[in-house]
Design a protein around this motif. Structure first.
Motif, PDB file in Angstrom:
ATOM      1  N   LYS A   1       0.838  -1.193   0.000  1.00 12.21           N
ATOM      2  CA  LYS A   1       0.000   0.000   0.000  1.00 12.21           C
ATOM      3  C   LYS A   1       0.877   1.249   0.000  1.00 12.21           C
ATOM      4  CE  LYS A   1      -4.245  -1.727   2.152  1.00 12.21           C
ATOM      5  NZ  LYS A   1      -5.096  -1.349   1.004  1.00 12.21           N
ATOM      6  N   LEU A   2       0.456   2.236  -0.777  1.00  9.45           N
ATOM      7  CA  LEU A   2       1.178   3.505  -0.822  1.00  9.45           C
ATOM      8  C   LEU A   2       0.791   4.320   0.407  1.00  9.45           C
ATOM      9  CD1 LEU A   2       3.108   5.323  -2.446  1.00  9.45           C
ATOM     10  CD2 LEU A   2       1.091   6.298  -3.566  1.00  9.45           C
TER      11      LEU A   2
ATOM     12  N   ARG B   1      10.778  -1.742   2.843  1.00  8.37           N
ATOM     13  CA  ARG B   1      11.545  -1.249   1.707  1.00  8.37           C
ATOM     14  C   ARG B   1      11.916  -2.374   0.737  1.00  8.37           C
ATOM     15  NH1 ARG B   1      13.244   4.041   2.564  1.00  8.37           N
ATOM     16  NH2 ARG B   1      14.721   3.836   0.829  1.00  8.37           N
ATOM     17  N   ALA B   2      12.191  -3.529   1.271  1.00 10.67           N
ATOM     18  CA  ALA B   2      12.611  -4.630   0.416  1.00 10.67           C
ATOM     19  C   ALA B   2      11.544  -4.998  -0.610  1.00 10.67           C
ATOM     20  CB  ALA B   2      12.966  -5.840   1.273  1.00 10.67           C
ATOM     21  N   ALA B   3      10.277  -4.982  -0.199  1.00  8.92           N
ATOM     22  CA  ALA B   3       9.190  -5.347  -1.110  1.00  8.92           C
ATOM     23  C   ALA B   3       9.097  -4.357  -2.262  1.00  8.92           C
ATOM     24  CB  ALA B   3       7.872  -5.405  -0.341  1.00  8.92           C
ATOM     25  N   TRP B   4       9.211  -3.080  -1.966  1.00  9.01           N
ATOM     26  CA  TRP B   4       9.132  -2.050  -3.002  1.00  9.01           C
ATOM     27  C   TRP B   4      10.338  -2.140  -3.930  1.00  9.01           C
ATOM     28  CZ3 TRP B   4       4.986   1.281  -3.627  1.00  9.01           C
ATOM     29  CH2 TRP B   4       4.023   1.239  -2.609  1.00  9.01           C
ATOM     30  N   GLU B   5      11.489  -2.373  -3.356  1.00 14.60           N
ATOM     31  CA  GLU B   5      12.695  -2.463  -4.175  1.00 14.60           C
ATOM     32  C   GLU B   5      12.650  -3.688  -5.080  1.00 14.60           C
ATOM     33  OE1 GLU B   5      15.684  -2.243  -1.191  1.00 14.60           O
ATOM     34  OE2 GLU B   5      15.410  -0.068  -0.889  1.00 14.60           O
TER      35      GLU B   5
ATOM     36  N   LEU C   1       1.864  10.845  -0.187  1.00 17.31           N
ATOM     37  CA  LEU C   1       2.853  10.214  -1.059  1.00 17.31           C
ATOM     38  C   LEU C   1       2.281  10.107  -2.471  1.00 17.31           C
ATOM     39  CD1 LEU C   1       3.939   7.199   1.213  1.00 17.31           C
ATOM     40  CD2 LEU C   1       5.019   9.468   1.062  1.00 17.31           C
ATOM     41  N   SER C   2       3.155  10.128  -3.460  1.00 21.93           N
ATOM     42  CA  SER C   2       2.757   9.883  -4.845  1.00 21.93           C
ATOM     43  C   SER C   2       3.650   8.816  -5.441  1.00 21.93           C
ATOM     44  CB  SER C   2       2.882  11.161  -5.682  1.00 21.93           C
ATOM     45  OG  SER C   2       1.908  12.108  -5.343  1.00 21.93           O
ATOM     46  N   LEU C   3       3.120   8.066  -6.381  1.00 25.62           N
ATOM     47  CA  LEU C   3       3.930   7.117  -7.122  1.00 25.62           C
ATOM     48  C   LEU C   3       4.088   7.681  -8.532  1.00 25.62           C
ATOM     49  CD1 LEU C   3       3.653   3.272  -6.873  1.00 25.62           C
ATOM     50  CD2 LEU C   3       4.706   4.444  -8.802  1.00 25.62           C
ATOM     51  N   VAL C   4       5.303   8.054  -8.887  1.00 23.48           N
ATOM     52  CA  VAL C   4       5.573   8.688 -10.172  1.00 23.48           C
ATOM     53  C   VAL C   4       6.154   7.658 -11.131  1.00 23.48           C
ATOM     54  CG1 VAL C   4       6.899  10.475 -11.364  1.00 23.48           C
ATOM     55  CG2 VAL C   4       5.918  10.944  -9.111  1.00 23.48           C
ATOM     56  N   ALA C   5       5.520   7.522 -12.297  1.00 25.57           N
ATOM     57  CA  ALA C   5       5.983   6.589 -13.328  1.00 25.57           C
ATOM     58  C   ALA C   5       6.497   7.389 -14.520  1.00 25.57           C
ATOM     59  CB  ALA C   5       4.837   5.668 -13.759  1.00 25.57           C
ATOM     60  N   ILE C   6       7.788   7.276 -14.794  1.00 24.23           N
ATOM     61  CA  ILE C   6       8.404   7.974 -15.915  1.00 24.23           C
ATOM     62  C   ILE C   6       8.453   7.015 -17.100  1.00 24.23           C
ATOM     63  CG2 ILE C   6      10.468   9.148 -16.751  1.00 24.23           C
ATOM     64  CD1 ILE C   6       8.891  10.611 -14.528  1.00 24.23           C
ATOM     65  N   MET C   7       7.772   7.388 -18.171  1.00 22.69           N
ATOM     66  CA  MET C   7       7.613   6.511 -19.327  1.00 22.69           C
ATOM     67  C   MET C   7       8.651   6.879 -20.383  1.00 22.69           C
ATOM     68  SD  MET C   7       3.485   6.938 -19.232  1.00 22.69           S
ATOM     69  CE  MET C   7       2.996   5.512 -20.189  1.00 22.69           C
TER      70      MET C   7
ATOM     71  N   ASP D   1      -2.625   6.647 -16.905  1.00 17.24           N
ATOM     72  CA  ASP D   1      -2.849   5.678 -17.960  1.00 17.24           C
ATOM     73  C   ASP D   1      -3.197   4.304 -17.389  1.00 17.24           C
ATOM     74  OD1 ASP D   1      -1.022   3.636 -20.043  1.00 17.24           O
ATOM     75  OD2 ASP D   1      -2.649   4.860 -20.820  1.00 17.24           O
ATOM     76  N   ALA D   2      -4.161   3.635 -18.001  1.00  9.01           N
ATOM     77  CA  ALA D   2      -4.611   2.319 -17.524  1.00  9.01           C
ATOM     78  C   ALA D   2      -3.491   1.280 -17.587  1.00  9.01           C
ATOM     79  CB  ALA D   2      -5.810   1.858 -18.353  1.00  9.01           C
ATOM     80  N   GLN D   3      -2.571   1.422 -18.544  1.00 10.12           N
ATOM     81  CA  GLN D   3      -1.463   0.480 -18.650  1.00 10.12           C
ATOM     82  C   GLN D   3      -0.543   0.584 -17.429  1.00 10.12           C
ATOM     83  OE1 GLN D   3       0.062   1.699 -22.559  1.00 10.12           O
ATOM     84  NE2 GLN D   3      -0.558  -0.284 -23.352  1.00 10.12           N
ATOM     85  N   ILE D   4      -0.325   1.814 -16.965  1.00 13.30           N
ATOM     86  CA  ILE D   4       0.503   2.002 -15.773  1.00 13.30           C
ATOM     87  C   ILE D   4      -0.226   1.460 -14.547  1.00 13.30           C
ATOM     88  CG2 ILE D   4       1.628   3.696 -14.285  1.00 13.30           C
ATOM     89  CD1 ILE D   4       3.006   3.298 -16.953  1.00 13.30           C
ATOM     90  N   GLU D   5      -1.525   1.693 -14.487  1.00 13.21           N
ATOM     91  CA  GLU D   5      -2.323   1.147 -13.387  1.00 13.21           C
ATOM     92  C   GLU D   5      -2.187  -0.374 -13.338  1.00 13.21           C
ATOM     93  OE1 GLU D   5      -7.040   0.691 -12.108  1.00 13.21           O
ATOM     94  OE2 GLU D   5      -6.469   2.114 -13.670  1.00 13.21           O
ATOM     95  N   ALA D   6      -2.284  -1.014 -14.504  1.00 18.05           N
ATOM     96  CA  ALA D   6      -2.165  -2.475 -14.567  1.00 18.05           C
ATOM     97  C   ALA D   6      -0.756  -2.932 -14.193  1.00 18.05           C
ATOM     98  CB  ALA D   6      -2.524  -2.962 -15.969  1.00 18.05           C
ATOM     99  N   MET D   7       0.246  -2.181 -14.607  1.00 15.70           N
ATOM    100  CA  MET D   7       1.633  -2.523 -14.281  1.00 15.70           C
ATOM    101  C   MET D   7       1.858  -2.463 -12.775  1.00 15.70           C
ATOM    102  SD  MET D   7       5.104  -0.525 -15.453  1.00 15.70           S
ATOM    103  CE  MET D   7       4.771  -0.838 -17.186  1.00 15.70           C
ATOM    104  N   LEU D   8       1.336  -1.428 -12.138  1.00 13.22           N
ATOM    105  CA  LEU D   8       1.510  -1.282 -10.695  1.00 13.22           C
ATOM    106  C   LEU D   8       0.769  -2.381  -9.941  1.00 13.22           C
ATOM    107  CD1 LEU D   8       1.225   2.598 -10.418  1.00 13.22           C
ATOM    108  CD2 LEU D   8       3.298   1.213 -10.247  1.00 13.22           C
ATOM    109  N   GLU D   9      -0.405  -2.723 -10.442  1.00 11.55           N
ATOM    110  CA  GLU D   9      -1.167  -3.818  -9.819  1.00 11.55           C
ATOM    111  C   GLU D   9      -0.377  -5.125  -9.905  1.00 11.55           C
ATOM    112  OE1 GLU D   9      -5.509  -6.077 -10.203  1.00 11.55           O
ATOM    113  OE2 GLU D   9      -5.059  -4.307 -11.422  1.00 11.55           O
ATOM    114  N   LYS D  10       0.249  -5.358 -11.061  1.00 12.34           N
ATOM    115  CA  LYS D  10       1.074  -6.557 -11.231  1.00 12.34           C
ATOM    116  C   LYS D  10       2.278  -6.537 -10.292  1.00 12.34           C
ATOM    117  CE  LYS D  10       3.432  -9.259 -14.807  1.00 12.34           C
ATOM    118  NZ  LYS D  10       3.804  -9.312 -16.244  1.00 12.34           N
ATOM    119  N   ASP D  11       2.796  -5.326 -10.038  1.00 11.91           N
ATOM    120  CA  ASP D  11       3.928  -5.174  -9.112  1.00 11.91           C
ATOM    121  C   ASP D  11       3.523  -5.422  -7.662  1.00 11.91           C
ATOM    122  OD1 ASP D  11       5.697  -4.529 -11.137  1.00 11.91           O
ATOM    123  OD2 ASP D  11       5.421  -2.369 -10.927  1.00 11.91           O
ATOM    124  N   GLY D  12       2.202  -5.434  -7.412  1.00 11.14           N
ATOM    125  CA  GLY D  12       1.728  -5.654  -6.059  1.00 11.14           C
ATOM    126  C   GLY D  12       1.284  -4.409  -5.330  1.00 11.14           C
ATOM    127  N   VAL D  13       1.216  -3.267  -6.051  1.00 13.53           N
ATOM    128  CA  VAL D  13       0.777  -2.019  -5.417  1.00 13.53           C
ATOM    129  C   VAL D  13      -0.745  -1.964  -5.468  1.00 13.53           C
ATOM    130  CG1 VAL D  13       1.011   0.483  -5.364  1.00 13.53           C
ATOM    131  CG2 VAL D  13       2.899  -0.919  -6.216  1.00 13.53           C
TER     132      VAL D  13
END
Length: 497
Positions: free
Chosen positions: A2-3, A11-15, A90-96, A229-241
């Motif tokens: 969770k953010l 930290r280990a999980a996020w890394e 907090l924010s989660l920033v995704a640089i594409m 973007d929905a693709q980033i949302e899906a990517m983060l979900e796959k990452d476990g966020v």
């Protein structure tokens, strides 16, 4: 994962998920900021989080500063509740990146987030009374820069508190994407202050103090930050966020716990800060004189990026595109952008010295606009086009002595009129993006592209009748009005000229 402040303690999980975390003590930073605020920002939207917060994060990570930013939202308080408070600021920033990779990091540089309700206003007054406050920044769009906007009066009232508390100087810095933004902000805020002085809403002597002690530096900001973007949302979900869904507020703000943006970013700032400033040069932000900022602004807004964006927005809507990158894969549109940039715009640009116009344009055309992983749309960019044409094309029109050499610029102006008909090149109706002058211009178009309309300098920055461009605009508009496929045919024709 969770953010949240608690969530990022693992930290280990996020890394493992490839997500960078802050390299400083977030709680200590927040306490230092509450005790001695340094930076307040109005307009807590996506570009603020993607660019300014990320820049301050780099400064904090480097140990070059111990305080962060206080965000204030005066328009859509719902985003404070749902995007800031919900995620512990907090924010989660995704640089594409253009190569398809995504850089992900948790940004924690917002120390506090308030909305302009009764409690928030009281808190802002307290902050403005603090002599440690060095700068106030804004990303609220150029439309907000009007003396009658309640926001202008609100900020003046905060400055009134500062005047009474010790008269410490301050810089108020526009970071909106418009030319001479500091001057425009000053031109909006000073009349509001003068009106409040006449009403007795500020103390005697305040106006003179404001004129002498509040600076309004000009800036040039550049970073494409589309809706989440929905693709980033899906990517983060796959990452476990967890809980990264896109949010639509009642005021139609599109946001999320994450923000996605392109890699490229530029911020050039007039170094006029009477009470000091955060060391943002540590994050690659350029500080220089006003003349140089103006040259960079003209390079970007009037020649090397924004005109290309506006052209793609208008033509993309007419030709059925929904992504800028897809337009750049179209041979005709790609060639048109090349000609608009290299042949018509670049020859009249003034080199600012701190950035190379040719290298800037190369990056725009070869990397930024074709980036298939950047979900920017012509429909978004087409918003408020009536407010952009003069700024984006006025310099090229004015600086080109022989107007007959301009083919792409008048084509874009004609295409805008064609766009306002609300019918695409396949004959299908579409809804043009919001624009404050759309209904007015449409009504004036009922009589054709008259001399009265084409001589409107508030639209084009120049009198197109007086400078001889009106017949070209009319001819190209007429070509595009010949039925299905006429826009594409006119585009191919202009490329042969």
């Amino acid at each position: 994962m969770k953010l949240s402040l608690k969530g990022i303690q693992d930290r280990a999980a996020w890394e493992r998920a490839g997500i960078q975390l802050p390299q400083y003590d977030v709680e200590a930073m927040r306490e230092a900021t509450r005790s001695a605020p340094m930076w307040v920002h109005f307009g807590a939207g996506n570009i603020f989080r993607a660019f300014l917060c990320s820049a301050m994060q780099r400064v904090l990570d480097a140990g070059a500063c111990d305080r962060g930013i206080i965000a204030c939202e005066t328009y859509d308080g719902e985003i404070i509740d749902r995007v800031y408070t919900a995620y512990d600021n907090l924010s989660l920033v995704a640089i594409m990146r253009a190569d398809g990779t995504v850089e992900k990091r948790v940004v924690a540089s917002v120390a506090e987030a308030v909305k302009a309700d009764e409690a928030g206003i009281a808190r802002m007054k307290e902050i403005f009374r603090s002599p440690s406050l060095q700068m106030v920044t804004l990303t609220v769009t150029e439309k907000a820069y009007k003396p009658e906007n309640p926001m202008m009066r609100l900020i003046v009232s905060f400055l009134g508190e500062r005047y009474l508390a010790g008269k410490t100087p301050l810089a108020i810095v526009s970071m909106d994407n418009c030319a001479h933004n500091g001057d425009k902000l000053h031109a909006a805020m000073m009349p509001a202050a003068e009106a409040m002085a006449k009403e007795g809403a500020v103390a005697e002597g305040f106006l003179d103090w404001m004129k002498a002690n509040v600076a309004f530096p000009n800036t040039m900001i550049d970073k494409i930050t589309p809706h989440p973007d929905a693709q980033i949302e899906a990517m983060l979900e796959k990452d476990g966020v967890e809980d990264m869904g896109v949010i639509h507020t009642e005021k139609h703000t599109v946001t999320a716990g994450f923000v996605n943006a392109e890699q490229a970013e530029y911020l050039v700032v007039e170094d006029s800060f009477p009470n000091g400033r955060p060391p943002l040069e540590k994050a690659g932000i350029l500080f220089t004189d006003k003349e140089t900022v103006d040259k960079v602004e003209k390079m970007k807004v009037g020649t090397c990026l924004n005109p290309l964006h506006t052209a793609l927005a208008i033509l993309g809507c007419l030709l059925g595109f929904t992504k800028i990158s897809a337009e750049m894969a179209d041979d005709d549109l790609s060639e048109f952008v090349d000609r608009l940039g290299y042949v018509e715009s670049l020859p009249v640009v003034q080199d600012p010295g701190v950035l190379s116009p040719k290298k800037f344009l190369d990056e725009v055309i070869k990397l930024r606009l074709p980036n298939p992983f950047l979900p920017d749309t012509p429909q978004r960019i087409a918003t408020d086009t009536s407010q952009k044409l003069a700024v984006r094309f006025g310099h090229t029109i004015g600086a080109t002595a022989d107007k007959s050499k301009l083919h792409c610029v008048p084509f874009v102006l004609a295409a805008w009129f064609r766009y306002l008909t609300g019918v695409d090149d396949e004959g299908n109706a579409f809804t043009p993006s919001p624009d404050p002058r759309m209904d007015e211009v449409r009504a004036r178009m009922a009589g054709g592209l008259t001399d009265e309309l084409l001589s409107d300098t508030t639209l084009f920055g120049h009198d197109l009748v007086a400078n001889g461009m009106a017949p070209v605009v009319r001819a190209k508009f007429s070509e595009m009005m010949q039925g299905k496929g006429a826009v594409r045919a006119a585009l191919k024709k202009v490329l042969s000229e």
